[in-house]
Design a protein around this motif. Structure first.
Motif, PDB file in Angstrom:
ATOM      1  N   ILE A 239       1.702   6.605  -4.568  1.00  7.03           N
ATOM      2  CA  ILE A 239       0.657   6.473  -3.889  1.00  7.03           C
ATOM      3  C   ILE A 239       0.697   5.045  -3.290  1.00  7.03           C
ATOM      4  O   ILE A 239       0.180   4.538  -2.507  1.00  7.03           O
ATOM      5  CB  ILE A 239      -0.783   7.128  -4.172  1.00  7.03           C
ATOM      6  CG1 ILE A 239      -0.829   8.182  -4.641  1.00  7.03           C
ATOM      7  CG2 ILE A 239      -1.389   6.743  -3.762  1.00  7.03           C
ATOM      8  CD1 ILE A 239      -2.014   8.785  -5.014  1.00  7.03           C
ATOM      9  N   ILE A 240       1.159   4.107  -4.925  1.00  2.00           N
ATOM     10  CA  ILE A 240       0.877   3.046  -4.082  1.00  2.00           C
ATOM     11  C   ILE A 240       1.998   2.358  -3.553  1.00  2.00           C
ATOM     12  O   ILE A 240       2.158   2.000  -2.135  1.00  2.00           O
ATOM     13  CB  ILE A 240       0.902   2.018  -5.654  1.00  2.00           C
ATOM     14  CG1 ILE A 240      -0.504   2.413  -5.920  1.00  2.00           C
ATOM     15  CG2 ILE A 240       1.047   0.470  -5.228  1.00  2.00           C
ATOM     16  CD1 ILE A 240      -0.966   1.604  -7.972  1.00  2.00           C
ATOM     17  N   ASP A 241       3.177   3.017  -3.725  1.00  5.89           N
ATOM     18  CA  ASP A 241       4.453   2.726  -2.556  1.00  5.89           C
ATOM     19  C   ASP A 241       4.174   2.560  -1.558  1.00  5.89           C
ATOM     20  O   ASP A 241       5.114   2.282  -0.208  1.00  5.89           O
ATOM     21  CB  ASP A 241       5.265   3.550  -3.519  1.00  5.89           C
ATOM     22  CG  ASP A 241       6.977   3.050  -2.820  1.00  5.89           C
ATOM     23  OD1 ASP A 241       7.891   2.385  -2.333  1.00  5.89           O
ATOM     24  OD2 ASP A 241       7.381   4.342  -2.419  1.00  5.89           O
ATOM     25  N   ILE A 242       3.362   4.567  -0.946  1.00  4.56           N
ATOM     26  CA  ILE A 242       3.417   4.998   0.365  1.00  4.56           C
ATOM     27  C   ILE A 242       2.329   3.252   1.307  1.00  4.56           C
ATOM     28  O   ILE A 242       2.735   3.361   1.697  1.00  4.56           O
ATOM     29  CB  ILE A 242       2.261   6.282   0.139  1.00  4.56           C
ATOM     30  CG1 ILE A 242       4.051   7.028  -0.147  1.00  4.56           C
ATOM     31  CG2 ILE A 242       2.194   6.908   2.096  1.00  4.56           C
ATOM     32  CD1 ILE A 242       3.353   8.538  -0.363  1.00  4.56           C
ATOM     33  N   PHE A 243       1.200   3.269   0.416  1.00  2.53           N
ATOM     34  CA  PHE A 243       0.776   2.688   1.301  1.00  2.53           C
ATOM     35  C   PHE A 243       0.903   1.185   1.477  1.00  2.53           C
ATOM     36  O   PHE A 243       0.824   0.449   1.571  1.00  2.53           O
ATOM     37  CB  PHE A 243      -0.777   2.433   0.157  1.00  2.53           C
ATOM     38  CG  PHE A 243      -1.763   3.562   0.275  1.00  2.53           C
ATOM     39  CD1 PHE A 243      -2.539   3.868   1.757  1.00  2.53           C
ATOM     40  CD2 PHE A 243      -2.282   4.768  -0.452  1.00  2.53           C
ATOM     41  CE1 PHE A 243      -3.132   4.523   1.665  1.00  2.53           C
ATOM     42  CE2 PHE A 243      -2.487   5.929   0.531  1.00  2.53           C
ATOM     43  CZ  PHE A 243      -3.500   5.930   1.258  1.00  2.53           C
ATOM     44  N   GLU A 244       1.595   0.383   0.452  1.00  2.00           N
ATOM     45  CA  GLU A 244       2.888  -0.835   0.482  1.00  2.00           C
ATOM     46  C   GLU A 244       3.235  -0.838   1.645  1.00  2.00           C
ATOM     47  O   GLU A 244       3.258  -1.035   2.481  1.00  2.00           O
ATOM     48  CB  GLU A 244       3.251  -1.033  -0.555  1.00  2.00           C
ATOM     49  CG  GLU A 244       2.548  -1.398  -2.392  1.00  2.00           C
ATOM     50  CD  GLU A 244       3.441  -1.660  -3.045  1.00  2.00           C
ATOM     51  OE1 GLU A 244       4.657  -1.299  -3.198  1.00  2.00           O
ATOM     52  OE2 GLU A 244       2.837  -2.684  -4.115  1.00  2.00           O
ATOM     53  N   LYS A 245       4.427   0.248   1.489  1.00  2.00           N
ATOM     54  CA  LYS A 245       5.091   0.882   2.850  1.00  2.00           C
ATOM     55  C   LYS A 245       4.012   1.169   4.797  1.00  2.00           C
ATOM     56  O   LYS A 245       4.495   0.481   5.318  1.00  2.00           O
ATOM     57  CB  LYS A 245       6.045   2.314   3.266  1.00  2.00           C
ATOM     58  CG  LYS A 245       6.947   1.740   1.706  1.00  2.00           C
ATOM     59  CD  LYS A 245       7.631   2.543   2.092  1.00  2.00           C
ATOM     60  CE  LYS A 245       9.289   2.879   0.907  1.00  2.00           C
ATOM     61  NZ  LYS A 245       8.763   2.417  -0.490  1.00  2.00           N
ATOM     62  N   THR A 246       3.139   1.537   4.313  1.00  2.40           N
ATOM     63  CA  THR A 246       1.714   1.591   5.718  1.00  2.40           C
ATOM     64  C   THR A 246       1.368   0.470   6.122  1.00  2.40           C
ATOM     65  O   THR A 246       1.333   0.210   6.872  1.00  2.40           O
ATOM     66  CB  THR A 246       0.813   2.711   5.146  1.00  2.40           C
ATOM     67  OG1 THR A 246       1.275   3.745   4.490  1.00  2.40           O
ATOM     68  CG2 THR A 246       0.205   2.572   5.721  1.00  2.40           C
ATOM     69  N   ALA A 247       1.723  -0.560   5.345  1.00  3.45           N
ATOM     70  CA  ALA A 247       1.080  -1.968   5.658  1.00  3.45           C
ATOM     71  C   ALA A 247       1.628  -2.488   5.782  1.00  3.45           C
ATOM     72  O   ALA A 247       1.459  -3.364   7.115  1.00  3.45           O
ATOM     73  CB  ALA A 247       0.696  -2.593   4.095  1.00  3.45           C
TER      74      ALA A 247
END
Length: 976
Positions: A239-247
């Motif tokens: 999940i953290i990876d997805i939100f980092e890419k979303t940023a």
């Protein structure tokens, strides 16, 4: 990619598994019902014991509510989150907000439905408003047109998922032979008929279907979580990876924040729609109300269902963001609704897509099965049966009503599914799963005013409900259905003209409300006008007798017993044999015989008549109102309340109209009976309380009687001793005139001393009586004057010191603070009375100080040795401690004696109370000293100096603090 044949085999196998679960459950239910009839036991109690433990049944009930999560949840929520962000949460937050009121609202709905034998939502509302046939038909039509779009998105989801997995383009012109969606509709129709119409249960319960739906809820939850975890942790690094890419993407960042979502007004209307849907969707009413077997299941279901919604939506946003990131910048044309399939297909493990297909297929089929079952029952019970039961000859033994009803429902299922297929092909393909779903929510919301008004407002009428629903339904169709047809090219978009009047009629912004989206403004206008006309027309119209009767029962259902019905309202004659014949036609002979046998055992007056004789002689027995009510309730579960009323009415001869006044009188009498029962229970509880109080008082009186006997014995002894001594000494003086002067003087002094002792005893008795008399009249005389407290304490010390020394007790006088001894402590009180109280307290401490030799605790043995007999003894000490504070002064008489038990501390200040010695049955003293001290202290008070003090008097206070075998402290406190 996969072939359509493989998907067909998987789908059929899955539906076969569901049917196996349902069949196994129904088989167990039928087996235990048969055993119950053989043992002459109630169906419900026996089957409930056998069909599952109390642990699993609430879980199954809660999981069946998971039918709320459809293909909209499995596919559409991800698609909505991918395009609109957190807006998808409104669909699930709404139901969560209603959960705290389930025990009040849902339990009330279930209680009403059970009492009335209600099987559908339309049946519920029409029963509330006088069992109106017209209202039931209107609601059925509204539900069909409102739910068909919702069912269509389930068909659409299945068709889209097959298209994604097979890469076959489903051309919109394909309708029959080559259309996969058409065959899927046929298969679902066949299995829905198997699930819901093989057996018509007269107890309203389709346990096989509910077990299958609960099983599907587990399947769709496991598959969604399994595929979601694969996407989040297999295709990404969590999940953290997805939100980092979303940023890193500005447009994606908007999807994760509230302020970029719908405005607060739109959020409110979407939350309201979903909150109403959890009660009013026909499938939710079916699983949560009709299929409920025990009201107690609501409590655990509240939290299990809430947890289910939270868990199944936990990974929605990460999956949606992952899909946007994965397909960003590629040449692939993606459909966000299908991310649950397209993402696994794009991974190294495309087999996961099949797993996801099963979950999506499960979510769609569960909704289709329950919704079409509920709607087909509405169509059968409210559109077809009312006219049919009025005309058919149920006395014809060759006519099988059950078979006809089954075919009515089967045709209804096919009609609904093909109507849904048609909607999907004509309109649904142009809309997202979510948008079509919200249209259905808005349609069902039009039942809210009549539904909730009916269970909480007695004044609501059939005319008001009819007017409100019609207005709301027309506004809904105009603002949401008409634009869909216009978007599809089947209707001209006339509101885009330059005419100001036509712009006001724009269905997407009715009356100029262009600051809300189309769904929100439609819900506002439809519900507002719906509620307005419902209230106004209800207030202006007059209720019929039947309406008033039903209103009383629906609104005040908790005031009546579960079996309370309008049985007493039946007028006219009907024979038992005719009732039996009617029930045979719709319930079957076995079920009818079972019900009538139980009725004969519990309700007939001739209890001694055997069942066989009773049933054989039924042709000459008149059916009473209770039997007619039972028949109506049983028939309602099969043909609906309206048709059941028609059928039972057809049995009656010499029918009469029941006046409204009779209805009200009967209901009031029932309420009075219930009120009387409550009053009797309250009086019974009051009698129990009084009995307990009398027993307690009796015990106290016995104790007081024992104390009195001890007191009389003690006083007699105390009086006899000085009198005997006075008489003996007087006789010596009288008979010996030659006594020397010193001896004579000594004898006379002893006589005087004994007289003083006798006088003191008499004064104590007179004092206690005087205190009690004055206390009752609040007129205790006190000689209040100022005196020096320190001098008083010193005088008491001087008086008591010789007596203490005589008994080897150290008497100490302590002032706190220490320098207060040099100061003058002036108080205003009755000096003689205070001195008397202090002497009594110190004297009491001296009298009860010493231990017997055999009861001295080891840790109390003193190292000091008595010079006369060398026997060790405790260092007995009594301290008179005087504390002077700013607002009060306090005197404590503290000793290190035997202490006082907790039992004696409670009653030690009562008159005549004496503590018994462990080895000496005769108590010490008269038992009046402490009682007199308490009355003296509490008689002193001062007027409050604060004018705002409502108490006006501040009383003196005395109490005891003691530790067993350690110490005792009597404390007196007075206001300055």
């Amino acid at each position: 990619m996969y072939s359509e044949l493989l998907l067909f085999i998987i789908s059929i196998a899955y539906l076969g598994l569901l049917f196996g679960v349902a069949y196994w459950t129904e088989y167990r239910s039928l087996f235990f019902w048969t055993m119950a009839t053989k043992k002459d036991k109630e169906l419900t109690s026996t089957s409930d014991q056998k069909l599952g433990s109390s642990f699993f049944k609430p879980i199954i009930y809660a999981l069946s509510m998971g039918v709320y999560c459809t293909a909209w949840t499995f596919y559409g929520s991800v698609g909505q989150a991918a395009t609109s962000g957190l807006g998808f949460l409104t669909t699930y937050i709404g139901p969560l907000l209603t959960i705290p009121v389930w025990w009040l609202v849902l339990r009330k709905i279930i209680r009403i439905s059970r009492a009335k034998g209600i099987t559908t939502l339309a049946d519920f509302i029409s029963a509330r408003y006088g069992k109106s046939i017209a209202l039931g038909r209107l609601i059925t039509i509204l539900c069909v047109f409102g739910i068909v779009p919702y069912i269509s998105i389930q068909v659409q989801a299945i068709a889209m998922s097959i298209e994604v997995l097979t890469t076959s383009s489903q051309n919109s012109t394909k309708f029959w032979i080559s259309d996969t969606a058409f065959y899927a509709t046929l298969i679902l129709g066949f299995f829905t008929m198997l699930f819901t119409t093989r057996n018509l249960q007269s107890d309203n319960k389709n346990r096989g279907m509910i077990a299958a739906i609960a099983f599907e809820s587990i399947i769709k939850l496991m598959t969604f979580l399994g595929v979601g975890i694969f996407i989040v942790y297999g295709m990404f690094d969590g999940i953290i990876d997805i939100f980092e890419k979303t940023a890193l993407h500005v447009d994606l960042q908007k999807l994760t924040t509230i302020q970029h979502q719908k405005n607060s007004g739109e959020w409110f209307w979407y939350l309201l729609l979903s909150a109403l849907a959890i009660f009013l969707l026909p499938r939710q009413f079916q699983v949560s109300v009709v299929e409920n077997e025990d009201e107690k299941h609501i409590l655990p279901a509240m939290w299990i269902f809430a947890l289910y919604l939270l868990v199944i939506n936990f990974l929605v946003l990460p999956i949606a963001l992952g899909g946007r990131i994965w397909f960003e910048g590629t040449s692939s044309v993606f459909n966000s609704d299908m991310f649950m399939l397209s993402l696994p297909l794009a991974s190294e493990f495309p087999q996961i897509a099949l797993f996801s297909y099963i979950g999506g297929f499960s979510a769609a089929t569960s909704m289709i099965i329950v919704s079409t079952a509920a709607l087909s029952t509405m169509i059968s019970n409210n559109l077809l049966l009312p006219n049919w039961v009025s005309d058919f000859d149920w006395k014809n033994p060759n006519f099988k009503a059950i078979t006809t009803i089954k075919w009515f429902r089967r045709l209804g299922i096919l009609f609904i599914l093909f109507l849904s297929y048609f909607y999907f092909r004509v309109i649904g393909e142009f809309s997202s799963l979510v948008s079509v779903g919200m249209v259905s929510f808005a349609a069902i919301a039009q039942l809210a005013p009549a539904f909730f008004g009916g269970i909480f407002w007695k004044r609501g009428t059939k005319n008001g409900a009819f007017a409100g629903i019609v207005i709301g339904f027309l506004i809904w169709a105009y603002t949401l259905i008409l634009p869909s047809f216009a978007q599809s090219g089947y209707f001209p978009i006339y509101w885009n003209s330059d005419s100001a009047f036509l712009k006001l009629l724009n269905p997407n912004a009715l009356f100029g409300m262009d600051y809300l989206d189309s769904i929100s403004q439609s819900v506002f206008w439809s519900l507002f006008l719906n509620s307005f006309f419902y209230v106004v027309v209800s207030v202006m119209s007059v209720q019929s007798a039947t309406e008033r009767n039903e209103a009383e029962i629906f609104v005040d259902i908790f005031k009546y017993s579960n079996r309370f019905e309008s049985a007493v309202l039946w007028k006219g004659k009907a024979y038992f044999s005719e009732v039996k014949e009617l029930l045979n036609s719709f319930l079957g002979e076995k079920r009818t015989t079972f019900l009538l046998e139980n009725y004969q055992k519990t309700n007939t007056e001739e209890k001694k008549i055997k069942t066989d004789e009773f049933l054989n002689e039924a042709q000459i027995v008149l059916a009473d109102s209770r039997l007619l009510t039972l028949a109506e309730r049983m028939l309602s579960s099969v043909v609906g309340s309206v048709s059941a009323r028609i059928l039972v009415s057809s049995l009656l001869q010499e029918q009469e109209t029941v006046a409204m006044e009779e209805v009200i009188t009967i209901l009031k009498e029932s309420q009075n009976v219930l009120s009387t029962n409550r009053e009797l229970r309250q009086k019974s509880n009051e009698l129990k309380r009084l009995t307990q109080e009398l027993e307690t008082s009796n015990q106290k009186l016995k104790e007081q009687d024992r104390i009195k006997d001890d007191f009389i014995s003690t006083v007699t002894h105390e009086l006899r001793t000085p009198i005997t001594a006075i008489r003996a000494l007087s006789e010596i003086v009288h008979q010996n005139p030659d006594l020397e002067q010193d001896e004579r003087q000594n004898f006379l002094e002893n006589v005087v001393g004994e007289c003083e002792r006798l006088s003191l005893l008499i004064n104590e008795i007179l004092d206690i009586e005087s205190f009690d008399n004055h206390a009752r009249n609040n007129t205790l005389p006190l000689e209040l004057k100022e005196f020096d407290l320190i001098k008083l304490i010193s005088r008491v010390y001087t008086i008591m010191q010789p007596l203490a020394k005589e008994k080897n007790i150290d008497l100490e006088m302590i002032f706190m603070p220490q320098n207060s001894l040099k100061e003058k402590a002036t108080v205003k009180a009755d000096e003689k009375r205070i001195e008397q109280a202090l002497i009594n307290l110190v004297s009491n401490a001296i009298s009860h100080m010493k231990f017997n030799e055999n009861e001295i605790p080891i840790d109390r043995i003193d190292l000091r040795v008595n010079e006369k007999n060398n026997i060790a003894f405790p260092p007995y000490t009594i301290k008179i401690i005087t504390q002077i504070e700013s607002d009060f002064w306090q005197i404590s008489i503290k000793d290190n004696g035997k202490g006082i038990s907790k039992e004696n501390q409670v009653s030690i200040f009562e008159k005549f109370h004496q503590i018994r010695d462990k080895n000496n049955r005769k108590p010490k003293g008269t038992g009046l000293g402490l009682s007199i001290a308490k009355r003296i202290v509490e008689a002193h008070f001062v007027e409050s100096k604060d004018k705002n003090d409502t108490t006006q008097k501040q009383y003196g206070k005395i109490w005891v603090e003691s530790k067993q075998d350690k110490e005792t402290t009597f404390i007196m406190r007075f206001m300055k």
